[in-house]
Design a protein around this motif. Sequence first.
Motif, PDB file in Angstrom:
ATOM      1  N   ASP A  75      32.311  52.179  71.117  1.00 35.07           N
ATOM      2  CA  ASP A  75      33.497  51.368  71.417  1.00 35.07           C
ATOM      3  C   ASP A  75      34.034  51.620  72.814  1.00 35.07           C
ATOM      4  O   ASP A  75      34.563  50.709  73.456  1.00 35.07           O
ATOM      5  N   PHE A  76      33.902  52.852  73.280  1.00 34.88           N
ATOM      6  CA  PHE A  76      34.377  53.177  74.623  1.00 34.88           C
ATOM      7  C   PHE A  76      33.683  52.300  75.658  1.00 34.88           C
ATOM      8  O   PHE A  76      34.328  51.663  76.494  1.00 34.88           O
ATOM      9  N   TYR A  77      32.357  52.263  75.624  1.00 34.59           N
ATOM     10  CA  TYR A  77      31.617  51.508  76.636  1.00 34.59           C
ATOM     11  C   TYR A  77      31.773  50.004  76.439  1.00 34.59           C
ATOM     12  O   TYR A  77      31.752  49.241  77.417  1.00 34.59           O
ATOM     13  N   GLY A  78      31.930  49.561  75.196  1.00 34.01           N
ATOM     14  CA  GLY A  78      32.167  48.141  74.964  1.00 34.01           C
ATOM     15  C   GLY A  78      33.476  47.678  75.580  1.00 34.01           C
ATOM     16  O   GLY A  78      33.545  46.632  76.236  1.00 34.01           O
ATOM     17  N   THR A  79      34.530  48.470  75.381  1.00 31.55           N
ATOM     18  CA  THR A  79      35.832  48.135  75.963  1.00 31.55           C
ATOM     19  C   THR A  79      35.776  48.202  77.482  1.00 31.55           C
ATOM     20  O   THR A  79      36.335  47.343  78.178  1.00 31.55           O
TER      21      THR A  79
END
Length: 350
Positions: A75-79
């Motif tokens: 989720d970190f890299y997606g955001t």
Amino acid sequence: MTGQVKLKDLARMLGVSVSTVARSLADAPGISAATKARVQRLAREKGYVVHSAARAMRTGHSQLIGLIVPDVRNDFYGTAAMALARRCEDEGFQLLLAATRDDPESELRQVRGLVEARAAGMVTALSPHPRPETLALLGKVPTVELIREGAGGERPWLGIDERAGLEAAARHLIDLGHRRIAYVGGIEALSTGRQRLAGYRDAFVAAGHPLSDDLVRTGPPDATFGAAAMRALLDLPDRPTGVVTAGAELTVGVLEAIGSAGLPVPAAISVVGFGDAPWFRWWGPGLTTMALPVYDMALGCGDLLMRMLAERANPRTEAPAPPIRMMHRPTLVVRGSTAAPARPRVVRHG
């Protein structure tokens, strides 16, 4: 007319030179506003698409910005990708996302491909052991490091205060009365892995409590390892009463293992996660976690990269300043997944 519309086609239809059309589309000075408007309107009507390879040959770079991350499921890299894509679009660039799975060979191929495509710049979260050729290629392109910091500090970096964040997470459980607190984190070959483990240890040293090495598990920062590590911890004769996770995907794996074991949270074990995906708020009693300012960090990363691109177009005469390092502090968000450890039941005889 069939096929792709070219500059010479627009020039013939307008009765002007190819140079006038090209300069109008580039909004160059010396062309009247009326002529620019005519050229741009016809280009839109005819579906003219700029020849990016030709433009790259003229300028030395394309309008591509590369974002190289280990795992897009995180989720970190997606955001971060969403925020950076927005920033790039605002400046007329296009973001190209590449996932390497922390494989140095895949990483090298992705970096080489972006350099061959004349990418204007890159944002990277490199693998633990990047190939020397990868680092050499990055030296040819304006590059900003996100979260993971490379050895030597040769490139600008935006990250978080990993050490302080994990110290706060472990201290939260210590303050609740826990002493058997497990740690599930990434490998120490990563800057993030080293700093997060150091923060966990700092909390015990500051509290004057002994560390239990049997409760520390480090490995690949993915859900598969997180689940395996947590299962091993739960199989210990004296299993932990609390666990601190040091990665978003690791958190997913840890929660999966605890759920599969049928253990109630926080009655049987307290959990502090990492990151703050929306579903963390809805999971069980709500997950206590270390929240990161991901969106703001990624926008800042884009701002820094755009500044580097502007400086490349208009280089300074004075000596270059050291690469910028910007550190954000994470925030501990306390929800229902942490509580004081249950008191052991005393059995009286006689």
